[in-house]
Scaffold this motif. Structure first.
Motif, PDB file in Angstrom:
ATOM      1  N   LEU A  81       0.817  -1.192   0.103  1.00 35.35           N
ATOM      2  CA  LEU A  81      -0.090  -0.002  -0.143  1.00 35.35           C
ATOM      3  C   LEU A  81       0.831   1.055   0.102  1.00 35.35           C
ATOM      4  N   LEU A  82       1.999   1.277   0.880  1.00 30.35           N
ATOM      5  CA  LEU A  82       2.850   2.266   0.800  1.00 30.35           C
ATOM      6  C   LEU A  82       3.443   2.444  -0.372  1.00 30.35           C
ATOM      7  N   LEU A  83       4.020   1.240  -1.030  1.00 34.43           N
ATOM      8  CA  LEU A  83       4.917   1.149  -2.381  1.00 34.43           C
ATOM      9  C   LEU A  83       3.924   1.886  -3.410  1.00 34.43           C
ATOM     10  N   GLY A 133       5.666   5.176  -4.243  1.00 35.22           N
ATOM     11  CA  GLY A 133       6.802   4.771  -5.136  1.00 35.22           C
ATOM     12  C   GLY A 133       7.917   4.241  -4.211  1.00 35.22           C
ATOM     13  N   LEU A 134       9.137   4.142  -5.304  1.00 33.62           N
ATOM     14  CA  LEU A 134      10.238   3.227  -4.477  1.00 33.62           C
ATOM     15  C   LEU A 134      10.909   4.018  -3.676  1.00 33.62           C
ATOM     16  N   PHE A 135      11.091   5.289  -4.139  1.00 35.43           N
ATOM     17  CA  PHE A 135      12.120   6.364  -3.650  1.00 35.43           C
ATOM     18  C   PHE A 135      11.466   6.684  -1.994  1.00 35.43           C
ATOM     19  N   TRP A 136      10.407   7.044  -2.142  1.00 35.25           N
ATOM     20  CA  TRP A 136       9.827   7.572  -0.595  1.00 35.25           C
ATOM     21  C   TRP A 136       9.641   6.304   0.151  1.00 35.25           C
ATOM     22  N   SER A 137       9.190   5.222  -0.235  1.00 40.99           N
ATOM     23  CA  SER A 137       8.660   4.078   0.550  1.00 40.99           C
ATOM     24  C   SER A 137      10.073   3.512   1.365  1.00 40.99           C
ATOM     25  N   LEU A 138      11.168   3.475   0.648  1.00 44.74           N
ATOM     26  CA  LEU A 138      12.351   3.006   1.328  1.00 44.74           C
ATOM     27  C   LEU A 138      13.011   4.034   2.117  1.00 44.74           C
ATOM     28  N   ALA A 139      12.760   5.418   1.512  1.00 38.27           N
ATOM     29  CA  ALA A 139      13.171   6.294   2.502  1.00 38.27           C
ATOM     30  C   ALA A 139      12.580   6.362   3.781  1.00 38.27           C
ATOM     31  N   ILE A 140      11.183   6.260   3.786  1.00 30.84           N
ATOM     32  CA  ILE A 140      10.485   6.245   5.037  1.00 30.84           C
ATOM     33  C   ILE A 140      10.751   5.002   5.888  1.00 30.84           C
ATOM     34  N   CYS A 141      11.204   4.059   5.262  1.00 36.33           N
ATOM     35  CA  CYS A 141      11.473   2.768   5.924  1.00 36.33           C
ATOM     36  C   CYS A 141      12.907   2.799   6.681  1.00 36.33           C
ATOM     37  N   MET A 145       8.690  -3.414   6.566  1.00 37.82           N
ATOM     38  CA  MET A 145       8.341  -2.812   5.479  1.00 37.82           C
ATOM     39  C   MET A 145       9.294  -2.802   4.279  1.00 37.82           C
ATOM     40  N   GLY A 146      10.748  -2.341   4.843  1.00 33.17           N
ATOM     41  CA  GLY A 146      11.825  -2.574   3.821  1.00 33.17           C
ATOM     42  C   GLY A 146      12.099  -3.932   3.553  1.00 33.17           C
ATOM     43  N   ASN A 147      11.811  -4.853   4.431  1.00 34.68           N
ATOM     44  CA  ASN A 147      11.972  -6.116   3.978  1.00 34.68           C
ATOM     45  C   ASN A 147      11.292  -6.783   2.830  1.00 34.68           C
ATOM     46  N   VAL A 148      10.118  -6.074   2.594  1.00 33.50           N
ATOM     47  CA  VAL A 148       9.140  -6.687   1.451  1.00 33.50           C
ATOM     48  C   VAL A 148       9.456  -5.620   0.200  1.00 33.50           C
ATOM     49  N   VAL A 149       9.883  -4.133   0.462  1.00 31.51           N
ATOM     50  CA  VAL A 149       9.875  -3.305  -0.734  1.00 31.51           C
ATOM     51  C   VAL A 149      11.175  -3.456  -1.326  1.00 31.51           C
ATOM     52  N   ALA A 198      21.784   2.930  15.197  1.00 29.04           N
ATOM     53  CA  ALA A 198      20.857   4.109  14.311  1.00 29.04           C
ATOM     54  C   ALA A 198      21.728   5.012  13.482  1.00 29.04           C
ATOM     55  N   GLY A 199      23.026   4.924  13.361  1.00 31.01           N
ATOM     56  CA  GLY A 199      23.829   5.431  12.267  1.00 31.01           C
ATOM     57  C   GLY A 199      23.781   4.810  10.960  1.00 31.01           C
ATOM     58  N   LEU A 200      23.369   3.525  11.002  1.00 37.43           N
ATOM     59  CA  LEU A 200      23.395   2.701   9.608  1.00 37.43           C
ATOM     60  C   LEU A 200      22.440   3.155   8.934  1.00 37.43           C
ATOM     61  N   PRO A 201      20.980   3.592   9.086  1.00 38.30           N
ATOM     62  CA  PRO A 201      19.974   4.127   8.378  1.00 38.30           C
ATOM     63  C   PRO A 201      20.366   5.461   7.947  1.00 38.30           C
ATOM     64  N   LEU A 202      21.238   6.043   8.358  1.00 38.51           N
ATOM     65  CA  LEU A 202      21.495   7.312   8.035  1.00 38.51           C
ATOM     66  C   LEU A 202      22.409   7.407   7.017  1.00 38.51           C
ATOM     67  N   VAL A 203      23.515   6.415   7.100  1.00 38.45           N
ATOM     68  CA  VAL A 203      24.148   6.280   5.996  1.00 38.45           C
ATOM     69  C   VAL A 203      23.714   5.835   4.631  1.00 38.45           C
ATOM     70  N   ALA A 204      22.842   4.864   4.826  1.00 38.23           N
ATOM     71  CA  ALA A 204      21.924   4.363   3.700  1.00 38.23           C
ATOM     72  C   ALA A 204      20.933   5.331   3.074  1.00 38.23           C
ATOM     73  N   LEU A 205      20.575   6.156   4.016  1.00 41.52           N
ATOM     74  CA  LEU A 205      19.592   7.465   3.485  1.00 41.52           C
ATOM     75  C   LEU A 205      20.484   8.453   2.637  1.00 41.52           C
ATOM     76  N   ILE A 206      21.689   8.612   3.126  1.00 42.31           N
ATOM     77  CA  ILE A 206      22.614   9.486   2.208  1.00 42.31           C
ATOM     78  C   ILE A 206      22.915   8.895   0.926  1.00 42.31           C
ATOM     79  N   ALA A 207      23.058   7.857   0.577  1.00 44.93           N
ATOM     80  CA  ALA A 207      23.388   6.830  -0.505  1.00 44.93           C
ATOM     81  C   ALA A 207      21.862   6.951  -1.376  1.00 44.93           C
TER      82      ALA A 207
END
Length: 464
Positions: free
Chosen positions: A71-73, A77-85, A118-122, A175-184
């Protein structure tokens, strides 16, 4: 699938990096807590049911939030769905170590697990859309990322907590891991490397109804549920079992790391055994038996050779990729594969939620690990028994095929509907099943075409 732009080699390399970083983020919320669970219990004066609830939350998150991921996807869309996750994972991991109440800790843990589920699915949708011709590479990156995200926090959380700044820092550092992932992830979007994926799934509801009438699907659900119960018991309670037996927190975390790291080789080896039919029934039964050996060792001699019991449980954990492989191996039509995957995994993760919770309650009432471990031995043996039926070569398609196309719909329309279902496979449930899409998708497509033409091989296959 279509892309917003034609990315170059730099975007391709960044896409692989973003995929790896986002995959790594999908497990620390589940595996970092176990090594310091005793400290968290002491800090919040938790009762047994509260500890059990914390260990049950990952499985519950897969059931609840994994079901709403698409539903989120579809909306964002992909970008914002994974960014929110990623943002939910980072926010939850960061804020849960700052609160002083148990309810706040549980709420922010749930937030991080929601992002994980959610990220595990998207995320595999991104892998499939971004690397349509290199699915083997993208799935390998995804699986390795999951393995690292599970094993590294299990190994390092306790040492960080002991030598750096207590359990809050030991948990909060992830918590630093998702921050690095968001930057990439944001940088990849600027380079035009984020696809826009279509997730339309026509005619799914009828297939779901037929799947629930399949006895084979129920057997696979039971097998998937039992193995998920053991996996999330390892995540939540195994470090506590070792610590209560006398191991220090660092050594206990290392034992958990051995188990979860086993998912990396297991993701390569176990599916091949299932798909190539290499003594599948004997091997799957063996996973249950060797898990029972590991639990028995924890019961009678937990500190004598703790690494041996961890290795036994790690090998028993090969039942997870095997369960996923069985879904594909026992289906032909891509639509049946998708619906079976959603039904089996969504129902199976209920076991992952209830099992660890029940262990917490039993532990509180008995005050010893004897009863929980005996129960786990029985459940491991039950998994071995269920494996006998789960490894059957019979296809689920033969149980759902008699329904045929809906009234008023031509066979050609039904065939077209089936052909479109390949793009809906990622919708089937938690994303770990995505590893097999490329390798065996073409074979399934051919079998569907043969079946539509009345090919002799297809008729013979149905007779089998």
């Amino acid at each position: 699938m279509r892309t917003d732009a034609q990315p170059g080699r730099g975007a391709t390399a960044l896409a692989v990096l973003a995929l790896a970083l986002l995959a790594v983020c999908l497990r620390p919320a589940a595996t970092s807590l176990g090594p310091v669970l005793a400290e968290v219990e002491a800090a919040f004066a938790l009762q047994g049911w509260q500890s059990g609830l914390l260990t049950a939350l990952p499985g519950a998150a897969f059931v609840v939030f994994g079901a709403i991921s698409f539903l989120l996807l579809r909306r964002l869309g992909l970008f914002w769905s994974l960014a929110i996750c990623a943002a939910a994972i980072g926010t939850g991991l960061g804020l849960r170590v700052l609160v002083d109440s148990w309810w706040g800790f549980a709420a922010f843990t749930t937030l991080s697990l929601a992002g994980m589920a959610m990220g595990n699915v998207v995320l595999p949708v991104f892998a499939k859309a971004r690397f349509p011709e290199r699915q083997a590479v993208s799935v390998t990156v995804f699986m390795v990322g999951l393995g690292l995200g599970a094993s590294v926090p299990a190994l390092l959380t306790a040492p960080l907590a002991e030598h750096v700044g207590g359990w809050r820092l030991g948990l909060g550092v992830w918590a630093g891991l998702p921050l690095v992932a968001l930057i990439a992830w944001a940088a990849l979007r600027r380079l035009g490397g984020v696809p826009a994926a279509s997730t339309q799934n026509r005619g799914a509801s009828g297939a779901v109804g037929r799947i629930t009438a399949s006895s084979g699907a129920w057997i696979l659900l039971l097998y998937f549920g039992l193995q998920s119960l053991h996996a999330y018991t390892h995540f939540g309670w195994l470090a506590r079992i070792y610590r209560d037996a006398g191991l220090d927190p660092v050594a206990a975390g290392a034992m958990v790391a051995i188990i979860v790291a086993g998912g990396i080789p297991g993701g390569f080896i176990a599916p091949q055994i299932v798909v190539r039919r290499w003594h599948v029934r004997s091997v799957l039964i063996g996973y249950g038996l060797i898990s029972a050996v590991g639990y028995t060792g924890l019961l009678v001699a937990p500190t004598t050779t703790p690494w041996l019991w961890a290795i036994c449980l790690a090998i028993g954990g090969f039942s997870f990729p095997s369960a996923l492989a069985l879904i594909t191996a026992r289906t032909r039509d891509p639509e049946v594969t998708a619906r079976a995957s959603g039904f089996i995994q969504s129902g199976g993760y209920v076991f992952a939620a209830l099992g660890p919770l029940a262990i917490g309650v039993v532990l509180e009432r008995t005050g010893t690990w004897t009863v929980p471990l005996v129960g786990l031995i029985v459940l491991a043996l039950a998994m071995a028994v269920v494996a006998w039926w789960a490894s059957s070569p019979e296809s689920l398609d033969d149980e759902v095929a008699p329904d045929g196309p809906p009234p008023g719909e031509s066979q050609e329309a039904a065939d077209a509907e089936t052909g479109s279902a390949e793009t809906s496979i990622p919708e089937a449930g938690p994303a770990d099943a995505e590893w097999n899409n490329e390798t065996y998708g073409r074979a399934r497509e051919q079998r569907v075409r043969d079946d539509a033409r009345g090919h002799p091989a297809a008729r013979a296959d149905h007779r089998r």
